[in-house]
Write a protein that holds these residues in place. Structure first.
Motif, short mmCIF file in Angstrom:
data_model
loop_
_atom_site.label_atom_id
_atom_site.label_comp_id
_atom_site.label_asym_id
_atom_site.label_seq_id
_atom_site.Cartn_x
_atom_site.Cartn_y
_atom_site.Cartn_z
N ARG A 41 4.31 -24.86 21.97
CA ARG A 41 4.76 -24.14 20.77
C ARG A 41 3.80 -23.48 20.34
O ARG A 41 4.19 -22.54 19.19
N THR A 67 6.10 -26.77 12.19
CA THR A 67 5.36 -26.66 13.18
C THR A 67 7.18 -26.21 14.50
O THR A 67 6.80 -26.46 15.78
N GLY A 68 7.98 -26.14 13.82
CA GLY A 68 9.34 -25.56 14.41
C GLY A 68 10.06 -24.96 12.95
O GLY A 68 10.18 -25.18 12.89
N GLU A 123 10.55 -25.85 18.78
CA GLU A 123 8.98 -26.30 18.55
C GLU A 123 8.07 -24.74 18.58
O GLU A 123 7.82 -23.81 19.47
N SER A 124 8.11 -23.84 17.62
CA SER A 124 6.73 -22.61 16.81
C SER A 124 6.45 -23.01 16.31
O SER A 124 6.60 -23.65 15.21
#
Length: 438
Positions: free
Chosen positions: A160, A246-247, A260-261
């Motif tokens: 992530r 988170t995404g 997811e990032s």
């Protein structure tokens, strides 16, 4: 008693406002330039600041230093919140104060803001690329993601952290994605013990079916091929439907999907600032879908020949929101004022001369469209280099920019990697400050 000279107020010190002010240097007018910051920002290079190539001083020289030899201009710090066409005044606010300035002619060049297409809540988790604050925050988030990944032990967390999503495949998005890819694959490998930066994912998303859609099919295809060679994952015809800490959630032909990032960057869409709406209401002018003022052919606001809207503030002949439009329309407005004061015929329509479009994808590779001519690869990159050097304001800025480009493009260093917690986490405080402005 001396007769009062013609008073020109210029709102904004971007390309339009700055070049309009400079064009009035020898005119028999007194110019008041009002800007929300103390510097002129070279916005096309913000992505290089965010990725550690250039410093803020190189792309944002002080306005007072630029205009120090222009005796007929007064520079004021402030954000213009209201224009009163009846009284011919503008009202501006600055930290702890507000003030009003009278005008005989008004040039509004307040630029544009980031558009989230009605989803302004995305901004907290996906900063745009319109200000130094944005670029500094992104610098902290990008380099901080690698540092946090070095500390993490959970594979899902590491993945992530090392996934970077750029929304918008126009010039800004393509340039940002390309530079993050170069960071991960060329500059950072060997500097970490537990992670391999080359395993980072850089994902470029756009709702349109092509990258750099305004450059034409040939250059668009060339850019897409180069992005793939850099390891950028390009997802076209993909619409963003939600962004959180988170995404990011996207909608494709195959349905909804989550990426997811931790680091998301918004480079899609622009909108006119709030001043555009206020001025439209005060003058009865119409606006386009982006909120820009629909102006007469000579850049004046309908019914108010003393008010000019230029650059990103104006909607005229479907002109793009690029620096050259702002520069040329700013000069045109100044020229119209000078013609009126000289007793000459005014009202000539603004004629835009398209000098071309450029976008750099990676070191030694850029695409350029100049009239009928198209350049790609090293030739496009050299053209990009020369053009950007010409438009950087100040000799010192040009020299230091060349030095930093040499370090970054010839060597493997990034001389501007400093990032602080304040830069990363100050967005909320800044937004609270803006929300409390009158």
């Amino acid at each position: 008693m001396a007769e009062q000279r013609h008073r020109v107020v210029v709102v904004g010190a971007g390309f339009g406002g700055l070049f309009a002010t400079k064009a009035l240097r020898n005119a028999p007018v007194d110019v008041t330039l009002i800007n929300g910051t103390t510097y002129h920002l070279f916005q096309p290079l913000l992505y290089q600041m965010a990725t550690g190539i250039l410093s803020e001083g190189e792309i944002a020289p002080p306005i007072r230093e630029i205009l120090k030899r222009q005796e007929n201009v007064r520079v004021l710090l402030g954000t213009v919140t209201e224009v009163d066409p009846e009284q011919r005044t503008v009202t501006a606010v600055a930290p702890g104060t507000s003030y009003t300035v009278e005008y005989d002619s008004l040039i509004v060049a307040a630029g544009a803001s980031q558009s989230y297409f009605g989803n302004n809540q995305f901004a907290e988790h996906a900063p745009g690329m319109k200000s130094i604050d944005d670029a500094l925050e992104l610098r902290g988030r990008i380099f901080g993601a690698f540092e946090l990944a070095e500390l993490a032990t959970d594979p899902a967390t590491i993945e992530r952290l090392l996934t970077f999503v750029v929304v918008g495949a126009g010039p800004t998005g393509v340039e940002m994605a390309g530079q993050i890819a170069e960071l991960a694959h060329r500059h950072l490998p060997g500097q970490y013990d537990r992670i391999d930066p080359r395993k980072a994912r850089i994902i470029l998303i756009d709702a349109l079916p092509t990258v750099l859609s305004t450059f034409g099919d040939r250059l668009s295809t060339t850019a897409l091929r180069q992005l793939h060679l850099l390891g950028v994952e390009v997802e076209l015809e993909t619409k963003v439907v939600d962004v959180d800490e988170t995404g990011i959630e996207v909608e494709t032909r195959d349905g909804l999907r989550r990426i997811e990032s931790l680091t998301k960057i918004w480079a899609a869409g622009v909108a006119a600032p709030a001043l555009s709406r206020q001025l439209a209401e005060a003058t009865g002018a119409k606006t386009d879908r982006a909120g820009r003022l629909q102006v007469n052919p000579d850049c004046t606001v309908p019914g108010h020949p003393e008010i000019f809207a230029v650059g990103d503030m104006m909607a005229l002949d479907n002109l793009p929101g690029v620096a050259q439009v702002a520069i040329q329309s700013g000069k045109h407005a100044a020229g119209q004022i000078k013609r009126r004061l000289a007793g000459e015929e005014a009202g000539q329509p603004f004629k835009y001369f398209d000098k071309g479009s450029l976008a750099t994808i990676a070191r030694f590779h850029a695409v350029a469209s100049v009239g009928r001519f198209h350049f790609a690869g090293l030739a496009g990159w050299l053209l990009w280099l020369v053009v950007h050097l010409l438009y950087l304001v100040g000799f010192k800025n040009r020299v230091t920019a060349v030095m930093h480009w040499f370090v970054s493009f010839i060597g493997r260093g990034r001389s501007e990697r400093v990032a602080t917690f304040q830069q990363v986490f100050a967005r909320r405080a800044l937004q609270q400050y803006r929300d409390h402005l009158p």
